[in-house]
Enzyme design. Structure first.
Site, PDB file in Angstrom:
ATOM      1  N   ASP A  98       6.981  18.711  25.552  1.00  0.00           N
ATOM      2  CA  ASP A  98       6.231  17.933  24.550  1.00  0.00           C
ATOM      3  C   ASP A  98       7.204  17.127  23.686  1.00  0.00           C
ATOM      4  OD1 ASP A  98       4.201  16.777  23.137  1.00  0.00           O
ATOM      5  OD2 ASP A  98       3.571  18.589  22.078  1.00  0.00           O
TER       6      ASP A  98
ATOM      7  N   ASP B 207      -3.686  13.604  25.942  1.00  0.00           N
ATOM      8  CA  ASP B 207      -2.818  14.350  25.021  1.00  0.00           C
ATOM      9  C   ASP B 207      -2.514  13.578  23.737  1.00  0.00           C
ATOM     10  OD1 ASP B 207      -1.106  16.661  24.375  1.00  0.00           O
ATOM     11  OD2 ASP B 207       0.394  15.083  24.301  1.00  0.00           O
TER      12      ASP B 207
ATOM     13  N   HIS C 284      -5.254  18.834  25.824  1.00  0.00           N
ATOM     14  CA  HIS C 284      -4.692  19.119  24.486  1.00  0.00           C
ATOM     15  C   HIS C 284      -5.830  19.799  23.723  1.00  0.00           C
ATOM     16  CE1 HIS C 284      -2.654  17.774  20.579  1.00  0.00           C
ATOM     17  NE2 HIS C 284      -3.869  18.102  20.191  1.00  0.00           N
TER      18      HIS C 284
HETATM   19 ZN   LIG Z   1      -0.574  17.522  22.734  1.00  0.00          ZN
END
Ligand SMILES: [Zn+2]
Length: 429
Positions: A303, A150, A177
């Site tokens: 996130d 990510d 991602h």
């Molecule tokens: Zn991300």
């Protein structure tokens, strides 16, 4: 011993709940438990949920302790109602070995406010060239189940295929991602009429959707488990629905900010609204809300991406991507999803605790609120409205995009393994 009195369990039955030795010892009708030694808290009008579980948190340690540490992030998590968070691998050094994931795991355990579960990198150094030591991380003390690069996309289809194949041996999940790198070079915000007007390079929806489409097909081909990080477009929702209807093993998350904010916020050129994937348009926002309510999108993940002021206060193009979110997640989701009754408290528990715990294969989180279960819980005041103040945070960073907004409902207590970690607005260390 803690006795929670007159609390509404997931917004339904009102009960007294006795907690002893980490465990929910007894659940009974109100005023039927009398134990002198217990700490008694009257929770009339309040809602009890299982402790929240975040599948996507950036804690920045090791390496960027100026933005966040495992300790400050654990405090922010506890204040947000979380009892478990997953620490993303894009640290310095990258969490691509058993050594680094065990270091993060140990720090989390020492601090003890939430369970900090490391996510392992898919590729060495997040370079997208060579698979990291997935098996060693899976079999380490950190017991890594989720692997992600990510911040970067595993864009090489051969590597993505190998990663999906490899983790099957130990029940792992690859969390992608989804960002096609060639389609997003120097991208700054959603590609749209507005990005043209603002003179910012666009990040087109197709750059996400093309990777999601490819990866659900790869997951089907090798019969492995794929998780889509921060779904942000209506097209992604369509692809995930198609894949799930076919029986492909895909799960997906949406962030609180993609449920509440649109690209219109970028008009201010305030880099608090710069995030990756970018804030999209109203059509995307409504599709994401609908997908979360219907179950096409399985979970909310924050996130949480803390950055120091100097990385967020300059020009848009030079500013870092990312927003904090641990302390506002529950309130944002309630504000958006319980308005018009799209969701109820049981649904909130499903998308913010039960489903994330299932995807991550956590045994002690996201469990039913029943006698004998480990007491990982949070208490919410559903009647309060509060104004977000980004300066009032346990995070080391202040880049919260909801600053100044009024949100509905607030986490007031968090209980981790039978002990208060957050009580009446204060961290309990
Ligand atoms: Zn991300």
């Amino acid at each position: 011993m803690i006795l929670l009195k007159n609390v509404s369990i997931k917004g339904e039955n009102i009960k007294d709940v006795l907690i002893q030795d980490q465990v929910i010892k007894q659940i009974s009708e109100p005023n039927s438990i009398n134990i002198e030694k217990a700490e008694v808290i009257d929770l009339t009008g309040k809602v009890l949920l299982p402790g929240l579980v975040d599948l996507h948190t950036h804690l920045r340690e090791p390496g960027r302790e100026d933005s966040e540490t495992v300790e400050s992030g654990s405090k922010a998590a506890a204040a947000g109602g979380f009892t478990a968070v997953h620490a993303m691998a894009n640290t310095l050094p990258v969490a691509d070995t058993a050594g680094v994931v065990e270091q993060v795991w140990n720090l989390g355990q020492q601090i003890g406010l939430v369970d900090v579960i490391p996510v392992g990198a898919v590729t060495i150094g997040l370079n997208g060239e060579q698979l990291a030591e997935l098996s060693a991380m899976a079999h380490s003390k950190a017991n890594v189940k989720i692997f992600s690069d990510d911040g970067k996309c595993v864009h090489d289809p051969v590597l993505m295929r190998r990663a999906l194949e490899y983790v099957k041996a130990f029940g792992g999940v690859i969390a992608q991602h989804a960002q096609e790198p060639r389609l997003t070079q120097n991208a700054q915000m959603n590609e749209s009429l507005l990005s043209g007007q603002l003179g910012l390079v666009g990040w087109p929806s197709v750059a996400e959707e093309s990777i999601v489409a490819r990866d659900v097909l790869l997951a089907e081909h090798v019969d492995s488990k794929l998780h889509i990080c921060h779904a942000s477009t209506a097209g992604t929702v369509e692809i995930i629905k198609w894949a799930k209807d076919k029986g492909i093993k895909v799960t997906a998350e949406v962030t609180p900010h993609h449920l509440l904010l649109t690209e219109d916020s970028c008009r201010s050129y305030d880099a608090r609204f710069k995030v990756n994937p970018p804030l999209r348009n109203k059509n995307d926002l409504l599709a994401l809300q609908e997908a979360l309510a219907s179950g096409v999108i399985d979970i909310v993940a924050t996130d949480h991406a803390p950055h120091p002021a100097e990385d967020k206060e300059g020009e848009w193009n030079q500013s870092a991507f990312g927003m904090t979110g641990l302390e506002t997640a529950l309130s944002v989701v309630v504000t958006v999803m319980m308005k018009d009754k799209k969701m109820n408290w049981a649904d909130i528990a499903r998308v913010m605790s039960e489903n994330p715990a299932k995807i991550a294969q956590l045994e002690q989180h996201g469990r039913p609120i029943k006698e004998g279960e480990i007491a990982n819980l949070c208490v919410i005041d559903p009647n309060v409205e509060w104004k977000v103040n980004a300066n009032q945070t346990h995070s080391l960073s202040r880049n919260n995009p909801f600053d100044g907004m009024t949100l509905k409902s607030k986490v007031i207590h968090t209980i981790h393994k039978g002990k208060f970690t957050f009580k009446s607005g204060e961290i309990v260390s």
